[in-house]
Scaffold this motif. Sequence first.
Motif: not given
Length: 465
Positions: A188-199, A264-265, A276-279
């Motif tokens: 699963v690639p890193l996804d930081f979209s939540a930083v811009t969509t709902d910071p 992780i969402p 960290l284990f979940d990641a």
Amino acid sequence: MSNTNANAGQPARLQLLRVLGPAHIWALGVGIVLVGEYMGWNFSVGKGGMIAGLVACWVAGLLYTCVAMIDSEVTSTVAAAGGQYAQAKHIVGPLMAFNVGLFLVMAYTMLEAGNAITIGFLLDTVAGLQGHSGLNQQPFIVLAIMFLAWLNYRGVLATLTFNLVITAIAFLAIITLFLVVQMGGSAVPLDFSAVTTDPMPYGWVGIIAALHFGLWFYLGIEGTCQAAEEVRSPARSLPYGTMAGIMTLLIAATMTWYVCSGLIPWEYLGQAGTPLFDAARVTGNSGLMVLLFVGTMFSTLASANGCINDASRAWFSMGRDRYLPIWFGAVHPVYRTPYRSIVFLVPIALIFALGAPLDQVVTFSILSGLLGYTFMTFNMVMFRNKWPLGSIKRGYVHPFHPLPTIVLLLLCGTAYFAVFLGYGTQLIAMTGFYIVASLWFHFRRYRYVRRGDQFTMPWPRPEGY
């Protein structure tokens, strides 16, 4: 080197052994805290979102950098077991010293209980992944606390050498996860979209509230002070070990936020038990899963191990000075450890580990720690006023005084407000507990304290001694 202290007209008294170096101090400080990267910090994301988690990480990092600098100066000079308790005893006075000692014991004992709870939860999670759901966690909680108490009982050198090894492995596990994910080793690639969509889903209040659990990234680094009487060179080992420890934790905390927030969402991350284990599970890499399972186990064991060490030293010091029954001030004739204090605190940790929810235990530890940090601000000002630079020999002088003290006091005030937003009732209840304890000390215990005998530093004595 003599292991006894024979003053004229007094029987010889056994002493703790001076056998530790800077690496052991690093292992004690980082070992206690690194579990905060593996669990607990992520509740700050639940309070205010991903940006709130990052702000809490760095603001708390600034708070603890101030703590580390102040502690390094005072403790490299007041080199006695008990850490901040010994500082308060020499610099402020008996009532403050009693309270600071109690803050330390409760902070470390609650943190120890939280670590034991996490060990049970992690083993239950892994058993569930293997198809064995419903694992009874309590035997593992009891076993972990009893084993580590036995290790502490047998000697400080073995205890902190063990901490050095497992802490280093847990830290390397975080670095490995970061590097593998950065190099594309995750399904699963890193996804930081939540930083811009709902910071900031809960606005600025969410960011302030997040600071409560942001402290978990670093809570306990001040525990290096508890080893002041067992290091070979306090003026060198304590500042080196403490400052190297806070730098290690700042790196680990930032890496942890980056990897977990990218994989992780935030809605799930904010309530995960072992982020960290979940990641590592999200990456789909079985090797990483095993490594982060080992890292989580080792970090919790290292933290609980260090907490037993630190809580027992504070309790032992208070007994030795008659703030508590002198029976607790005994040193084992063979292992040179405060064995009675170690044994006495075991059932207290077990009661909370087996009967209290994790977030309540964490909050109890955080609040006790905050009270201790608030004391440091006044302690530092009084220390510099009573013994200015040049008047006594210091192992380390922290820069920019009084700026770190002012920053620390302001951040502590903000953190109290953050805790009040989510745990106001517990904050009030704990304040009441410490008030009652203070009254007990003033009316029942202070009569046994020999104040004139407490000043053990070769400095000019302040008024009152």
